[in-house]
Design an enzyme around this catalytic site. Structure first.
Site, PDB file in Angstrom:
ATOM      1  N   HIS A  28     -13.225  -4.264  -3.602  1.00  9.95           N
ATOM      2  CA  HIS A  28     -13.300  -5.587  -4.545  1.00  9.95           C
ATOM      3  C   HIS A  28     -13.492  -6.835  -3.753  1.00  9.95           C
ATOM      4  CE1 HIS A  28     -13.272  -7.368  -8.320  1.00  9.95           C
ATOM      5  NE2 HIS A  28     -12.290  -7.839  -8.610  1.00  9.95           N
ATOM      6  N   GLN A 102     -19.453   2.960  -6.797  1.00  6.49           N
ATOM      7  CA  GLN A 102     -18.082   3.553  -7.445  1.00  6.49           C
ATOM      8  C   GLN A 102     -17.738   3.052  -8.782  1.00  6.49           C
ATOM      9  OE1 GLN A 102     -14.080   1.604  -6.877  1.00  6.49           O
ATOM     10  NE2 GLN A 102     -13.730   3.351  -5.144  1.00  6.49           N
ATOM     11  N   GLU A 166      -5.199   5.129  -6.597  1.00  7.99           N
ATOM     12  CA  GLU A 166      -4.547   3.781  -6.514  1.00  7.99           C
ATOM     13  C   GLU A 166      -3.679   3.360  -7.872  1.00  7.99           C
ATOM     14  OE1 GLU A 166      -6.386   3.596  -2.580  1.00  7.99           O
ATOM     15  OE2 GLU A 166      -6.970   4.579  -4.227  1.00  7.99           O
ATOM     16  N   TYR A 168      -5.347   3.523 -11.016  1.00  5.78           N
ATOM     17  CA  TYR A 168      -5.948   2.990 -11.900  1.00  5.78           C
ATOM     18  C   TYR A 168      -6.043   4.013 -12.994  1.00  5.78           C
ATOM     19  CZ  TYR A 168      -7.513  -0.503  -8.697  1.00  5.78           C
ATOM     20  OH  TYR A 168      -7.751  -1.597  -7.744  1.00  5.78           O
ATOM     21  N   ARG A 216     -12.576  10.249  -5.644  1.00  5.96           N
ATOM     22  CA  ARG A 216     -11.504   9.632  -5.083  1.00  5.96           C
ATOM     23  C   ARG A 216     -10.267  10.044  -5.651  1.00  5.96           C
ATOM     24  NH1 ARG A 216     -10.600   5.691  -1.093  1.00  5.96           N
ATOM     25  NH2 ARG A 216      -8.828   4.290  -1.266  1.00  5.96           N
ATOM     26  N   HIS A 254      -1.107   0.518  -6.228  1.00  2.00           N
ATOM     27  CA  HIS A 254      -0.916  -0.842  -6.177  1.00  2.00           C
ATOM     28  C   HIS A 254       0.390  -1.406  -6.150  1.00  2.00           C
ATOM     29  CE1 HIS A 254      -5.077  -1.442  -4.874  1.00  2.00           C
ATOM     30  NE2 HIS A 254      -5.525  -1.168  -5.972  1.00  2.00           N
ATOM     31  N   GLU A 255       1.174  -0.743  -7.299  1.00  2.00           N
ATOM     32  CA  GLU A 255       2.165  -1.213  -7.176  1.00  2.00           C
ATOM     33  C   GLU A 255       3.456  -0.550  -6.849  1.00  2.00           C
ATOM     34  OE1 GLU A 255       3.586  -0.329 -11.784  1.00  2.00           O
ATOM     35  OE2 GLU A 255       1.841   0.544 -11.607  1.00  2.00           O
ATOM     36  N   ALA A 256       3.358   0.656  -5.732  1.00  2.00           N
ATOM     37  CA  ALA A 256       4.063   1.119  -4.948  1.00  2.00           C
ATOM     38  C   ALA A 256       4.939   0.154  -4.134  1.00  2.00           C
ATOM     39  CB  ALA A 256       3.481   2.205  -4.140  1.00  2.00           C
ATOM     40  N   CYS A 339      -4.690  -7.821   8.597  1.00  2.00           N
ATOM     41  CA  CYS A 339      -3.832  -9.068   8.376  1.00  2.00           C
ATOM     42  C   CYS A 339      -3.834  -9.279   6.820  1.00  2.00           C
ATOM     43  CB  CYS A 339      -4.010 -10.198   9.146  1.00  2.00           C
ATOM     44  SG  CYS A 339      -6.075 -10.783   8.711  1.00  2.00           S
ATOM     45  N   GLN A 341      -5.183 -11.420   5.209  1.00  2.00           N
ATOM     46  CA  GLN A 341      -5.212 -12.837   4.638  1.00  2.00           C
ATOM     47  C   GLN A 341      -6.422 -13.334   4.053  1.00  2.00           C
ATOM     48  OE1 GLN A 341      -3.611 -15.359   8.085  1.00  2.00           O
ATOM     49  NE2 GLN A 341      -2.680 -13.619   8.914  1.00  2.00           N
ATOM     50  N   CYS A 343      -9.137 -11.163   2.998  1.00  2.16           N
ATOM     51  CA  CYS A 343      -9.332 -10.295   1.856  1.00  2.16           C
ATOM     52  C   CYS A 343      -8.554 -10.002   0.954  1.00  2.16           C
ATOM     53  CB  CYS A 343      -9.952  -8.880   2.821  1.00  2.16           C
ATOM     54  SG  CYS A 343      -8.568  -8.136   3.602  1.00  2.16           S
ATOM     55  N   CYS A 355     -13.221 -12.496   5.744  1.00  5.69           N
ATOM     56  CA  CYS A 355     -12.557 -11.883   6.658  1.00  5.69           C
ATOM     57  C   CYS A 355     -12.136 -12.834   7.629  1.00  5.69           C
ATOM     58  CB  CYS A 355     -13.227 -11.024   7.431  1.00  5.69           C
ATOM     59  SG  CYS A 355     -12.671 -10.111   8.721  1.00  5.69           S
ATOM     60  N   VAL A 450      -7.014 -31.023  30.741  1.00  2.00           N
ATOM     61  CA  VAL A 450      -8.029 -32.055  30.687  1.00  2.00           C
ATOM     62  C   VAL A 450      -7.361 -33.253  29.990  1.00  2.00           C
ATOM     63  CG1 VAL A 450     -10.272 -32.503  29.563  1.00  2.00           C
ATOM     64  CG2 VAL A 450      -9.754 -30.286  30.500  1.00  2.00           C
TER      65      VAL A 450
END
Length: 676
Positions: A28, A102, A166, A168, A216, A254-256, A339, A341, A343, A355, A450
């Site tokens: 997404h 998808q 996931e 859904y 999936r 997603h809530e695991a 990471c 951060q 995405c 990314c 420097v």
């Protein structure tokens, strides 16, 4: 013989010949919310097709409006939408790729007031409570999946992927946790799996035999009340019998309360759950989650656990992942460091994904990467992420760059991050920078300080045309008595120089660095490197004997007593990453790290840290007090050059140091290099 014989072997699925076993997983991105959305989406997917990825899966399109991820989300349900999709499929086909749509019904995860689910049970990650679908509505939903699949074939897609993982909608039907129905779509296992089986049957009946049908499947739910391993295997067999050509494997809801794809998760951690699916069926099976190098992907396929590998974020990081793999250039791959951060954290906070290591991801139409007509010689001061990113991008455009770094190694703050348990992937980021700088023959001078006077003289003499300042940050010193006490250390002393730390530690400051230092001190290093250690620590039963694949987590014995303090009177860690901060906080809870907000600091002495909360004076008996009280931009050189009339470009932490932000630093450096 090829270095990756299994990964590079072709595979035929339905009527589609895949040149290799590498798949770009569905993501997404929210690109559809930006200006020129079709142009952006087409360019995004076409870049990955040109990079020789074997197959591309789009982000999820809902079959009905109430199934969207959020307001204004992607839907494909009408013939008049086909022209838009043909822009995307044509771009991918012209680039030599194959793309699959998808189909995702978000169910109770849909951030819309009209969200629906098998039962009216609210998800803890959604403000909206769902309405339970009637039996007739379930049958109508099945038809809408088939309708969207038929439209996808007309639009030129090579197939569809039915999202049944996931957490859904479809996954909500298969799990007893969220399915409390009493009709033909709920109750016992047979009725709970009826929805996915009927959807696959309906889709198969509406599309041609040469059109790929991928399902999936949730290979491990990681939720109490989820499916057992036997149930997952049986669902896989039923979906195969119903007409699926291939199975993709999803990991967790997603809530695991178990991390599934952030950097603290070991690479290929979920291979046993995937193997359970593979053993059950005869059709190809795709592995997913925490697969970010050709070596890991090759090993999974060679082991027999899967036939293909799905990599989503790694294709954000490097659209040429597959081409470089085929060409034997794996060392040149810009590796995903997991990471999250730029995405997932952006997606979960209603922003557009990109990314950290590749700011071009999703922004392909914004960058002009052709050779410059006016090559210059740049002096870049500072070898952290901003300085290295500028040097690479400027050189690729045809400029000449000389990079000066005062320290004995490149990396800057990245060298601190990679010391932290769960952040070992930062080593890959540094490897990519170093390899690329060497390949481009950028002149790099380490241990070379420097000064303003000398650099100004070299600019005036014509040796350099312009100067880029990427000197990073300095630790901020709070106004506390006793900072010269022997028990006081800065985070640099600890992470960069390995200074000895006592058994009782006070950490002043609870930003990202404060949390990283706490994690470094209480130790979870082995969890991100050893899958079984990770599974035991987080309570995962890899054999999935019980519902959802959960077991009692192993206790964590912390080596130190750590107490974190912050001035703000709010929850500590409030501004950590949306998708990763909870992991870090959970780890610290396991280690019994204490946290105090609203603290006023007074002094450090032999007794420890003197502070107060709400006017009440307290002392914490600390052996070591570590300062993590923020950063200041290191602008000494920039100011010195300005005083001498030498204009500069200031990037990264030297420009803004409110919070260390590699996403901003690398994006800023890249855009500057392209603009000059």
């Amino acid at each position: 013989m090829a270095a990756y014989p299994n990964l590079l072997r072709p595979l035929r699925i339905a009527g589609v010949e895949l040149p290799n076993r590498m798949v770009m997983g569905a993501m997404h991105t929210r690109l559809e919310t930006m200006d020129r959305p079709l142009e952006r989406l087409a360019a995004f997917y076409a870049a990955r097709a040109a990079g020789e990825i074997g197959l591309i899966l789009t982000g999820g399109y809902a079959p009905v409006p109430e199934g969207v991820m959020d307001e204004g989300g992607l839907v494909l349900d009408r013939p008049e939408q086909l022209a838009e999709h043909r822009v995307i499929t044509s771009a991918v086909n012209q680039a030599g790729g194959r793309i699959v749509l998808q189909i995702l019904h978000a169910g109770r995860y849909a951030k819309v007031a009209s969200c629906v689910a098998p039962s009216a049970i609210k998800a803890r990650i959604n403000v909206h409570a769902p309405r339970a679908l009637s039996t007739d509505e379930v049958w109508a939903t099945i038809e809408r999946f088939a309708n969207t699949s038929a439209l996808a074939e007309q639009a030129g897609y090579a197939g569809v992927e039915i999202m049944g993982s996931e957490g859904y909608l479809i996954n909500e039907f298969t799990a007893a946790l969220t399915n409390q129905r009493e009709d033909e779509f709920g109750g016992d296992f047979e009725r709970r799996i009826r929805l996915p089986v009927e959807i696959v049957k309906a889709v198969r009946a509406r599309v041609s035999p040469r059109f790929m049908l991928i399902y999936r499947i949730s290979s491990i739910d990681l939720m109490d009340g989820g499916m057992t391993g036997e149930e997952v295997a049986e669902l896989a067999r039923r979906v195969e019998a119903a007409g699926a050509d291939m199975l993709n494997t999803g990991i967790g809801w997603h809530e695991a309360a178990v991390p599934t794809m952030a950097a603290p998760v070991p690479r290929a951690a979920w291979v046993e759950a995937i193997r359970n699916v593979k053993r059950a069926v005869g059709i190809p099976v795709m592995a997913s989650n925490r697969i970010n190098t050709p070596e890991v992907a090759e090993a999974i396929i060679a082991s027999g656990a899967a036939d293909l590998v799905s990599m989503a974020r790694p294709l954000l990081a490097d659209p040429d992942f597959a081409r470089k793999t085929r060409a034997g250039l794996a060392e040149q791959i810009n590796t995903c460091i997991a990471c999250n951060q730029a995405c997932l954290d952006r997606i979960f906070t209603d922003r557009v994904a990109s990314c950290l290591v590749n700011p071009r991801a999703g922004r392909e139409v914004e960058f002009e990467d052709g050779k410059t007509a006016d090559p210059k010689h740049f002096a870049v001061v500072g070898g952290g992420p901003a300085g290295m990113a500028f040097a690479i991008n400027a050189t690729q455009r045809g400029h000449r760059v000389t990079l000066f770094e005062a320290g004995d190694q490149l990396g800057g703050q990245l060298n601190l991050a990679r010391q932290v348990p769960g952040k070992n992937e930062f080593n890959e980021m540094l490897r990519y920078f170093r390899v690329t700088l060497k390949r481009l023959q950028v002149a790099v001078h380490l241990q070379t300080a420097v000064d303003a006077e000398g650099l100004a003289a070299r600019v005036r003499a014509g040796e350099f045309d312009e100067v880029v300042i990427a000197t990073g940050v300095l630790p901020r010193q709070p106004d506390i008595r006793g900072l010269d006490h022997p028990k006081v250390l800065s985070y640099l002393d600890v992470l960069a120089h390995g200074a000895p730390v006592g058994q009782r530690v006070a950490i002043i400051g609870a930003g990202g660095i404060g949390f990283d230092v706490a994690e470094y001190l209480v130790g979870h290093a082995e969890e991100s490197l050893q899958p079984q250690v990770f599974m035991d620590a987080w309570g995962v039963d890899t054999a999935i004997h019980g519902a959802g694949g959960l077991k009692a987590p192993a206790p964590h014995a912390a080596g130190r007593v750590v107490h974190m303090f912050q001035r703000k009177n709010e929850s500590l860690g409030k501004n950590l990453g949306k998708s990763t901060g909870w992991i870090l906080k959970a780890n610290l809870r396991k280690a019994d790290v204490a946290m105090t907000a609203g603290a006023s600091y007074h002094a450090v002495d032999d007794q420890g840290l003197h502070y107060s909360v709400n006017g009440e004076a307290r002392v914490w008996d600390a052996d070591t007090v570590i300062l993590c009280a923020g950063q200041l931009s290191n602008r000494t050189l920039a100011d010195g050059l300005a005083e001498r009339g030498i204009p500069t470009h200031v990037i990264g932490g030297a420009d803004v140091a409110a919070e260390l932000d590699a996403v901003r630093a690398i994006d800023q450096a890249t855009r500057l290099a392209v603009s000059l």
